[in-house]
Design a protein around this motif. Sequence first.
Motif, mmCIF file in Angstrom:
data_model
loop_
_atom_site.group_PDB
_atom_site.id
_atom_site.type_symbol
_atom_site.label_atom_id
_atom_site.label_comp_id
_atom_site.label_asym_id
_atom_site.label_seq_id
_atom_site.Cartn_x
_atom_site.Cartn_y
_atom_site.Cartn_z
ATOM 1 N N ASP A 82 0.879 -1.272 0.222
ATOM 2 C CA ASP A 82 0.153 -0.134 -0.206
ATOM 3 C C ASP A 82 0.378 0.933 0.073
ATOM 4 O O ASP A 82 1.428 1.758 0.772
ATOM 5 N N ASP A 83 0.611 1.894 -0.730
ATOM 6 C CA ASP A 83 1.699 3.318 -1.062
ATOM 7 C C ASP A 83 0.305 4.573 -1.090
ATOM 8 O O ASP A 83 0.360 4.295 -1.310
ATOM 9 N N GLU A 84 1.458 5.629 -0.991
ATOM 10 C CA GLU A 84 0.306 6.613 -1.331
ATOM 11 C C GLU A 84 1.519 7.749 -2.306
ATOM 12 O O GLU A 84 2.501 7.899 -1.594
ATOM 13 N N ILE A 85 0.491 9.220 -2.196
ATOM 14 C CA ILE A 85 1.201 9.782 -3.744
ATOM 15 C C ILE A 85 0.283 10.864 -3.638
ATOM 16 O O ILE A 85 -1.078 10.738 -3.460
ATOM 17 N N LEU A 86 1.181 12.054 -3.861
ATOM 18 C CA LEU A 86 0.451 13.515 -2.876
ATOM 19 C C LEU A 86 1.136 14.929 -4.465
ATOM 20 O O LEU A 86 2.354 14.926 -3.646
ATOM 21 N N LEU A 87 0.533 14.893 -4.763
ATOM 22 C CA LEU A 87 0.874 16.582 -5.816
ATOM 23 C C LEU A 87 0.584 17.592 -4.821
ATOM 24 O O LEU A 87 -0.065 18.132 -4.673
ATOM 25 N N GLU A 88 2.417 18.132 -4.510
ATOM 26 C CA GLU A 88 1.969 19.203 -3.642
ATOM 27 C C GLU A 88 2.110 19.987 -4.419
ATOM 28 O O GLU A 88 1.914 21.776 -3.894
ATOM 29 N N TYR A 89 3.197 20.229 -5.180
ATOM 30 C CA TYR A 89 3.412 21.997 -5.825
ATOM 31 C C TYR A 89 3.235 21.145 -7.576
ATOM 32 O O TYR A 89 3.593 20.446 -8.519
ATOM 33 N N TYR A 90 2.649 22.044 -8.280
ATOM 34 C CA TYR A 90 2.825 22.319 -9.607
ATOM 35 C C TYR A 90 2.720 23.596 -10.426
ATOM 36 O O TYR A 90 1.761 23.889 -10.440
#
Length: 993
Positions: free
Chosen positions: A501-509
């Motif tokens: 179980d992995d997690e990913i989050l886009l913080e900046y773009y």
Amino acid sequence: MPSSENDLTAVDDLESRIPGAFPGADSPLVSTHQALSQALYARRTEYTRPRNIRIKVGTWNIAAFKDAEKDIAGWFIGGDGIEKSIGGLGINDEPTESRGARSDKKSSTFPDQEAETIPGNDEIGLYALGLQEVVDITSATEALRPYTDPSTANRIKASLQERLPAGYQLVAEQQLIGLLLLIYAAPSVVPHVQSVSTTSVGTGLMGYMGNKGAVTARLLLGETTRLVFVNCHLAAGADKASVERRNWDAAQIATRTKFTPIPDALGTPQSPHEGIGEEDFAFWFGDLNYRLEGMPGDDVRRLLTVHTRGLDPEPLMSGDLSATAVGSDDISTVNTTSQSSLKTVESEEEASSLPARMDPASVLTTISSLLPHDELHQQQKSGKAFQDGWKEGPIEFLPTYKYDVGKVGVFDSSDKKRCPSWCDRILYRTRAAKLAHDAKVHEREEAKKKDEEMKARGIAEAENDEDVLFDYNPDTDGADDDYDEFDDPEPETVVTKQGFDDEILLEYYTAHQRVLSSDHKPLDAVFALKYDAVIPDLKAHVHQEVVKELDRTENEGRPSITLVVDRSPEKASTGAVSEDTIGFYGVDFEEVRYATPKRRSITIANTGRVPATFGFTNRSMGSEQSKGPLPSWLSARFDREPSSAASDQMSNQYTIEPAEVVNIELTAKIESNELVRELNEGTAHIDDILVLRVQNGRDHFLPIRGHWLQSTFARSIDKLIRIPEGGIRKLQHQKPESDVGVKWSAPRELFRLTEALETLTERTVADWDMTGHEEVKAPWQHNAAWPFTRNLPFTAGKLTETLYTNVYEALDCDKTFDSAFAPDIIPMQRLEVLADVLLRFLQSLEDGVVTKDMWEQLEKGMAAQERSKQQRPPEEERLWVLEILSSVPNHNVSFILLTSMLSRMANEIANVSKTEQTPRSSVELPQSPVSVRRRTLSKIPEVAIRQLISRNYAAVFAGAIIRTPDGAMKDKEQRLREERMSRMLEIFLDEGK
């Protein structure tokens, strides 16, 4: 990355030869025990621990700007170059005057002391940078080059490495013409990066050239998480055909990208190549070149210039569209398409009090009004490109293309006045999103099938929409009605391919508006990734426990054998064990010499409770030498008869009862010229692994190794003449390179062998005459090619293998031949051994005594002479041959040395034959191993004997010393060539009679 060969289809074979289409080689998959892998996988939570890293992805089309490296490190590593007023992230304002001064400097085009606004430096675990147009791809010379000039990439890497914190390492790199992908890892992340595979796909000219396409990298993070990075440059152009070509480019990249496969945790066999779509997280970025569809470029520039005025110091030209916008008091004249709502703003104070997304005068509102026209969003919505789970962060920055070089916010002021667009993008996709898309596609296909089946069965009799149970439109079904604004800041949980179980989050773009050295603005995104990483020590501990548990529960009825490798006789007698042998449980042949057998014994005991049937099986390790149950230089002899015959996959099989043993003698003997040459050059080694397969049991792997001792065999004359006195071993494993001085006019081994043969011939003839063998004929009376061929057992059983190996050792170590023979070995036996060794030595010469080039000249001249039917006198013929051979002096000397020896030996034997003959009326010619026309021999018996010996010697030595061109020939042509080769030697052998 290690690699293994796989059979390719015709299409695979074509694509594998396209530059950059596929990885160069695949890694060989090591077989594992299924039960062990499953048990270890089931306990994976015990040896993994969660880790958190940030991944920074950046992209920039540098438009072949030669000094771009001065800007790259600053914005990508340090986060510099973001404009506060239009970037939305907030930085200190910079005076207009300093911005104008920077545009002409050699230094970076953005402020040196700018405050950092997004994570960078050592806050990032993985940096993935994609650049486009690092060289001028519009140049035909660059686009069609067979290789890529590394100088630009080296400058960029040097600049990045200088700015990166200490310890960061380049873990992946791929370049295709103007495309460059670089991935750096932090010191704490580097040990967790494995299975790196890079490749490229060209989609430009003719659909395969590298002026457009992608460079990609796949890596395994923490042994659990697959990451894929795709840096692309798609087709340019603003017309409909260009949009379709961009879609085609993207599809080609997705289908043709292939990586070296990674075995999964259960050891499940993989396909020959692993493609995009099998990863856990993918990042697709670059110059995708999608434009704003249906938007007048002038209107877009006027609209955007409202937000960029005052960012550049130069006064705007009167004809510039932006000047019109900046000087207008009526905002509605600037935005006639989507900004009429600006009239309702009564004051700047009222506007500033509104949230940015609700403020009609804000840059976010302007961006929102343009995004519905974005081609990429349109193609995703219609299911034509990037529809299979790809998504993008919220676009809150101005279009990244096209700007005037050296300007912060001046859009294309050239004659073309291109419409600003978001050409540069960063997309990402999770495994969960890809699987969800595939499930929807499958559901739609199943629904369509059911619909068609019901129609066919007559349930729906009308063709109207109301009568159709499942109405399917592939262009619209499954597409979202509205553009996803990506307003969910929560991390996305993803179940990886290996079940973690992995997690990913886009913080900046965001874009870096203040970078001025290209007509594109660079773009980057920061992702927070939480993944489970394997801890090697914990995994090793769990592995040991699993092995013990499996051993305890193993079925006692399963066949089980134990291998015991005997120590070498040399070490057993001395008790010496070298350091490199400690811990080595395989078969060590130690020092291996040319054509000298080395033997080792193995004992196999049945330690189970049922009969065990076993045999050596194919190893399939890739090379020709490694195919089959045993390498070509190794043989195995069992002390009992086999229970079943050999097959294509296995050698003979043997069955032993419980508590029984079988002994195997392994013999290593290396005499193949090709293998000896490779061992001498160091391109091959005596290392292998035998696989002993037990039916219904487990495989046993038996390592084999040995240390090759350099040999004079299988070398060229040019190398042999550089070996110093003392032999090849005196070089202490150094190669006799061409820059070493010449020490001999011909190989010293040839001098020694020819001299010894002449001397022993005289002694053999003398001894035979003295001892008197009236009851039997001499060997030369039976065989005209003696001592180089034999057909009578004068020395049967006495020419042992040891005699030959002693002579080989004497040649390699430059020892006297007397040291190779025991005192009781008579001259005749010595002569026959050395005659065999001479022929083998000549046959092993890499280029022969008469090289291919020399023979082509000789054969051409002989053919011309045959056509003219004019025979040269022997003396003139010899001079002509020597003139051709003289082009390479050491070969010429070797040839004369050999022919002179053969001529003197023939004279010696012919002379003694005269005295042994009975009256002339009863003279018998010796047998001829080669075909000789007797009618062409002289009527004088003494002369005929001499002719017969010369022709036999010539036939025997022609194939040993002459190298002919490769290629198949008809039987008649081959016979004619052999006759010419023998005739060429005969004229020299007849010279001394």
